[in-house]
Design a protein around this motif. Structure first.
Motif, mmCIF file in Angstrom:
data_model
loop_
_atom_site.group_PDB
_atom_site.id
_atom_site.type_symbol
_atom_site.label_atom_id
_atom_site.label_comp_id
_atom_site.label_asym_id
_atom_site.label_seq_id
_atom_site.Cartn_x
_atom_site.Cartn_y
_atom_site.Cartn_z
ATOM 1 N N UNK A 13 0.820 -1.203 0.000
ATOM 2 C CA UNK A 13 0.000 0.000 0.000
ATOM 3 C C UNK A 13 0.860 1.261 0.000
ATOM 4 N N UNK A 14 1.885 1.266 0.827
ATOM 5 C CA UNK A 14 2.781 2.431 0.865
ATOM 6 C C UNK A 14 3.391 2.650 -0.512
ATOM 7 N N UNK A 15 3.919 1.587 -1.102
ATOM 8 C CA UNK A 15 4.558 1.704 -2.421
ATOM 9 C C UNK A 15 3.565 2.203 -3.475
ATOM 10 N N UNK A 16 2.380 1.616 -3.498
ATOM 11 C CA UNK A 16 1.365 2.001 -4.479
ATOM 12 C C UNK A 16 1.022 3.481 -4.361
ATOM 13 N N UNK A 24 9.466 9.588 -4.994
ATOM 14 C CA UNK A 24 10.488 8.547 -4.981
ATOM 15 C C UNK A 24 10.648 8.120 -3.527
ATOM 16 N N UNK A 25 11.338 7.012 -3.315
ATOM 17 C CA UNK A 25 11.629 6.595 -1.940
ATOM 18 C C UNK A 25 12.313 7.731 -1.186
ATOM 19 N N UNK A 26 13.318 8.312 -1.827
ATOM 20 C CA UNK A 26 14.106 9.368 -1.186
ATOM 21 C C UNK A 26 13.253 10.586 -0.869
ATOM 22 N N UNK A 27 12.422 11.012 -1.813
ATOM 23 C CA UNK A 27 11.645 12.229 -1.586
ATOM 24 C C UNK A 27 10.604 12.046 -0.478
ATOM 25 N N UNK A 28 9.945 10.888 -0.427
ATOM 26 C CA UNK A 28 8.966 10.661 0.633
ATOM 27 C C UNK A 28 9.664 10.512 1.986
ATOM 28 N N UNK A 33 10.764 12.743 7.260
ATOM 29 C CA UNK A 33 11.928 12.719 8.172
ATOM 30 C C UNK A 33 12.271 11.330 8.712
ATOM 31 N N UNK A 34 12.336 10.356 7.794
ATOM 32 C CA UNK A 34 12.843 9.034 8.158
ATOM 33 C C UNK A 34 13.917 8.643 7.160
ATOM 34 N N UNK A 40 12.137 1.893 2.853
ATOM 35 C CA UNK A 40 12.320 0.715 2.017
ATOM 36 C C UNK A 40 11.957 -0.557 2.792
ATOM 37 N N UNK A 41 12.337 -0.603 4.048
ATOM 38 C CA UNK A 41 12.015 -1.753 4.894
ATOM 39 C C UNK A 41 10.509 -1.915 5.058
ATOM 40 N N UNK A 42 9.795 -0.792 5.184
ATOM 41 C CA UNK A 42 8.330 -0.846 5.256
ATOM 42 C C UNK A 42 7.758 -1.385 3.951
ATOM 43 N N UNK A 43 8.225 -0.841 2.842
ATOM 44 C CA UNK A 43 7.689 -1.242 1.534
ATOM 45 C C UNK A 43 7.976 -2.704 1.211
#
Length: 82
Positions: A13-16, A24-28, A33-34, A40-43
């Motif tokens: 869900x997070x990835x979608x 992007x992963x980096x921007x989110x 602030x994580x 990435x571990x969550x996704x």
């Protein structure tokens, strides 16, 4: 539902929602602030976000925490694509 299966669903869900919101992963990760590795571990379903972190993610992705954490977000996903 087993805990690992739930973590996978949350991660999907997070990835979608991240992708349809143009992050992007980096921007989110930076926006909430994580570390990128944490997001990435969550996704990947390796871990799940705390309630506070889930709330930050949901707010940034313009969804509810329920939509983020629900096991069956098919309706939410279809609504998001319309």
């Amino acid at each position: 539902m087993a805990e690992h299966e739930l973590e996978k669903k949350i991660g999907n869900n997070i990835r979608f929602f991240r992708k349809i919101n143009g992050y992007t992963l980096k921007s989110l990760a930076n926006k909430i602030s994580i570390a990128i590795s944490t997001l990435s571990s969550y996704e990947n379903g390796d871990s799940s976000p705390s309630l506070v972190c889930a709330q930050k993610i949901a707010m940034e992705l313009n969804i509810t925490v329920d939509e983020l954490l629900t096991c069956d977000s098919k309706k939410s996903k279809e609504k998001a694509l319309v």
